[in-house]
Design an enzyme around this catalytic site. Structure first.
Site, PDB file in Angstrom:
ATOM      1  N   ASP A 264     -12.236  10.023 -15.321  1.00 48.94           N
ATOM      2  CA  ASP A 264     -11.080  10.857 -15.674  1.00 48.94           C
ATOM      3  C   ASP A 264     -10.610  10.587 -17.100  1.00 48.94           C
ATOM      4  O   ASP A 264     -10.213  11.507 -17.818  1.00 48.94           O
ATOM      5  CB  ASP A 264      -9.941  10.622 -14.675  1.00 48.94           C
ATOM      6  CG  ASP A 264     -10.295  11.130 -13.286  1.00 48.94           C
ATOM      7  OD1 ASP A 264      -9.643  10.703 -12.313  1.00 48.94           O
ATOM      8  OD2 ASP A 264     -11.253  11.932 -13.170  1.00 48.94           O
TER       9      ASP A 264
ATOM     10  N   LYS B 137      -7.218  23.101  -0.868  1.00 51.09           N
ATOM     11  CA  LYS B 137      -6.863  21.798  -0.277  1.00 51.09           C
ATOM     12  C   LYS B 137      -5.482  21.869   0.351  1.00 51.09           C
ATOM     13  O   LYS B 137      -4.573  22.504  -0.188  1.00 51.09           O
ATOM     14  CB  LYS B 137      -6.867  20.714  -1.363  1.00 51.09           C
ATOM     15  CG  LYS B 137      -8.222  20.508  -1.987  1.00 51.09           C
ATOM     16  CD  LYS B 137      -8.151  19.740  -3.287  1.00 51.09           C
ATOM     17  CE  LYS B 137      -9.507  19.737  -3.968  1.00 51.09           C
ATOM     18  NZ  LYS B 137      -9.464  19.229  -5.349  1.00 51.09           N
TER      19      LYS B 137
ATOM     20  N   HIS C  62      -9.009  17.330 -10.923  1.00 52.48           N
ATOM     21  CA  HIS C  62     -10.366  17.716 -10.514  1.00 52.48           C
ATOM     22  C   HIS C  62     -10.384  19.115  -9.899  1.00 52.48           C
ATOM     23  O   HIS C  62      -9.399  19.572  -9.310  1.00 52.48           O
ATOM     24  CB  HIS C  62     -10.905  16.725  -9.481  1.00 52.48           C
ATOM     25  CG  HIS C  62     -10.964  15.323  -9.983  1.00 52.48           C
ATOM     26  ND1 HIS C  62     -10.972  14.224  -9.175  1.00 52.48           N
ATOM     27  CD2 HIS C  62     -10.999  14.823 -11.257  1.00 52.48           C
ATOM     28  CE1 HIS C  62     -11.014  13.118  -9.896  1.00 52.48           C
ATOM     29  NE2 HIS C  62     -11.040  13.457 -11.170  1.00 52.48           N
TER      30      HIS C  62
ATOM     31  N   HIS D 165      -6.524  19.798  -9.394  1.00 53.79           N
ATOM     32  CA  HIS D 165      -5.564  19.009  -8.593  1.00 53.79           C
ATOM     33  C   HIS D 165      -5.627  17.539  -8.985  1.00 53.79           C
ATOM     34  O   HIS D 165      -6.699  17.009  -9.333  1.00 53.79           O
ATOM     35  CB  HIS D 165      -5.894  19.165  -7.104  1.00 53.79           C
ATOM     36  CG  HIS D 165      -5.032  18.301  -6.240  1.00 53.79           C
ATOM     37  ND1 HIS D 165      -5.523  17.184  -5.596  1.00 53.79           N
ATOM     38  CD2 HIS D 165      -3.711  18.353  -5.949  1.00 53.79           C
ATOM     39  CE1 HIS D 165      -4.543  16.599  -4.936  1.00 53.79           C
ATOM     40  NE2 HIS D 165      -3.427  17.293  -5.126  1.00 53.79           N
TER      41      HIS D 165
ATOM     42  N   ARG E 224      -5.141  10.021 -10.109  1.00 55.42           N
ATOM     43  CA  ARG E 224      -6.439  10.589  -9.708  1.00 55.42           C
ATOM     44  C   ARG E 224      -6.455  12.071 -10.096  1.00 55.42           C
ATOM     45  O   ARG E 224      -5.508  12.793  -9.801  1.00 55.42           O
ATOM     46  CB  ARG E 224      -6.661  10.451  -8.196  1.00 55.42           C
ATOM     47  CG  ARG E 224      -6.871   9.012  -7.721  1.00 55.42           C
ATOM     48  CD  ARG E 224      -7.182   8.971  -6.258  1.00 55.42           C
ATOM     49  NE  ARG E 224      -7.270   7.607  -5.733  1.00 55.42           N
ATOM     50  CZ  ARG E 224      -8.427   7.019  -5.430  1.00 55.42           C
ATOM     51  NH1 ARG E 224      -9.580   7.671  -5.600  1.00 55.42           N
ATOM     52  NH2 ARG E 224      -8.443   5.784  -4.950  1.00 55.42           N
TER      53      ARG E 224
ATOM     54  N   ARG F   3      11.266   5.705  19.267  1.00 53.08           N
ATOM     55  CA  ARG F   3       9.959   5.068  19.043  1.00 53.08           C
ATOM     56  C   ARG F   3       9.492   5.260  17.603  1.00 53.08           C
ATOM     57  O   ARG F   3       8.699   4.477  17.077  1.00 53.08           O
ATOM     58  CB  ARG F   3       8.920   5.677  19.990  1.00 53.08           C
ATOM     59  CG  ARG F   3       9.181   5.496  21.457  1.00 53.08           C
ATOM     60  CD  ARG F   3       8.264   6.384  22.295  1.00 53.08           C
ATOM     61  NE  ARG F   3       8.529   7.805  21.982  1.00 53.08           N
ATOM     62  CZ  ARG F   3       7.744   8.796  22.452  1.00 53.08           C
ATOM     63  NH1 ARG F   3       6.687   8.533  23.219  1.00 53.08           N
ATOM     64  NH2 ARG F   3       8.024  10.044  22.154  1.00 53.08           N
TER      65      ARG F   3
ATOM     66  N   ASP G 200     -12.255  16.661   5.815  1.00 57.37           N
ATOM     67  CA  ASP G 200     -11.043  15.851   5.624  1.00 57.37           C
ATOM     68  C   ASP G 200     -11.379  14.682   4.712  1.00 57.37           C
ATOM     69  O   ASP G 200     -12.428  14.050   4.860  1.00 57.37           O
ATOM     70  CB  ASP G 200     -10.541  15.299   6.962  1.00 57.37           C
ATOM     71  CG  ASP G 200      -9.818  16.358   7.795  1.00 57.37           C
ATOM     72  OD1 ASP G 200      -9.447  16.067   8.946  1.00 57.37           O
ATOM     73  OD2 ASP G 200      -9.640  17.489   7.287  1.00 57.37           O
TER      74      ASP G 200
ATOM     75  N   TYR H 126      -6.216  14.692   2.903  1.00 57.88           N
ATOM     76  CA  TYR H 126      -6.230  16.131   2.651  1.00 57.88           C
ATOM     77  C   TYR H 126      -7.437  16.814   3.256  1.00 57.88           C
ATOM     78  O   TYR H 126      -8.472  16.203   3.464  1.00 57.88           O
ATOM     79  CB  TYR H 126      -6.134  16.432   1.156  1.00 57.88           C
ATOM     80  CG  TYR H 126      -7.147  15.779   0.262  1.00 57.88           C
ATOM     81  CD1 TYR H 126      -7.103  14.416  -0.009  1.00 57.88           C
ATOM     82  CD2 TYR H 126      -8.135  16.525  -0.364  1.00 57.88           C
ATOM     83  CE1 TYR H 126      -8.018  13.815  -0.855  1.00 57.88           C
ATOM     84  CE2 TYR H 126      -9.049  15.933  -1.220  1.00 57.88           C
ATOM     85  CZ  TYR H 126      -8.986  14.581  -1.461  1.00 57.88           C
ATOM     86  OH  TYR H 126      -9.899  13.978  -2.316  1.00 57.88           O
TER      87      TYR H 126
END
Ligand SMILES: Cc1cn([C@H]2C[C@H](O)[C@@H](COP(=O)(O)OP(=O)(O)O[C@H]3O[C@H](C)C(=O)[C@H](O)[C@H]3O)O2)c(=O)[nH]c1=O
Length: 186
Positions: free
Chosen positions: A169, A71, A61, A118, A58, A23, A47, A131
């Site tokens: 950023d 995290k 931070h 991160h 990204r 499956r 979350d 995360y």
């Protein structure tokens, strides 16, 4: 579940046990008791999920204490190059970074402790990033380090894609010039 320590103390790579059959697949993405037995005693309370297109970077931070976040990060769809930077005052690896490819295929997770910045770059057409955090988002406490920091010299492995970076950023300071008061106690 396999846990691999990295060269940055506390930064872990986790490979959950995956059950596959005709499956498809099933695996527990997080299970408190098992993760605590493995030494991951983090109390996750939030979350997050983001979707990005190829070339997006990204981060980097982090949040100032007392809003620093640990995290547990993973990729639901696609492939990313996930990067963590050690910002812990007194850490033997302060200012060092490490990157790991996380993907839908390898189902690897990274446990990023408090005191790390991160970020990630997207290597597939799209990537869904999911995360868990052990502290809430606090806009005032959030800080950024420029993803092209001249000291870190992170290779985002964009494989030829043009980087797509948020205004926030792109305007972030270089680590060498950032507020040194973000230095976390180890
Ligand atoms: C992080 C966060 C953001 N937001 C809001 C704030 C903005 O209006 C919007 C987008 O935020 P941002 O552009 O900061 O999203 P990312 O660039 O994905 O930020 C994340 O990027 C790197 C990879 C990280 O590790 C952090 O968890 C996080 O900072 O979501 C919230 O409402 N809650 C949150 O927890």
């Amino acid at each position: 579940m396999k846990i691999t320590e990295t060269s940055l103390p506390g930064l872990l790579v986790i490979e959950p046990r995956v059950f596959e059959d005709e499956r498809g697949y099933f695996f527990e993405t997080y299970q408190e008791e098992r993760y605590k037995e493995a030494g991951i005693n983090t109390n996750f309370i939030q979350d997050n999920e983001s979707k990005s297109v190829r070339g997006v970077v990204r981060g980097l931070h982090y949040q100032l204490a007392p809003w620093a976040q640990a995290k547990l990060v993973r990729v639901v769809q696609g492939r990313v190059f996930d990067v963590a930077v050690d910002l812990r005052k007194g850490s033997p690896t302060f200012g060092q970074w490490l990157g790991v490819e996380l993907s839908e295929q390898n189902k690897k997770q990274m446990l990023v402790p408090r005191g790390f910045a991160h970020g990630f770059s997207v290597l597939s057409e799209t990537a869904v990033f999911s995360y868990k955090c052990d502290n809430i988002y606090d806009r005032e406490a959030e800080r950024s380090i420029n993803p092209n920091d001249s000291m870190l010299k992170i290779n985002w492995n964009l494989e030829g894609a043009d980087p797509i970076i948020s205004e926030k950023d792109a305007a972030a300071p270089m680590l060498s010039n950032a507020e040194m008061n973000f230095i976390f106690e180890k």
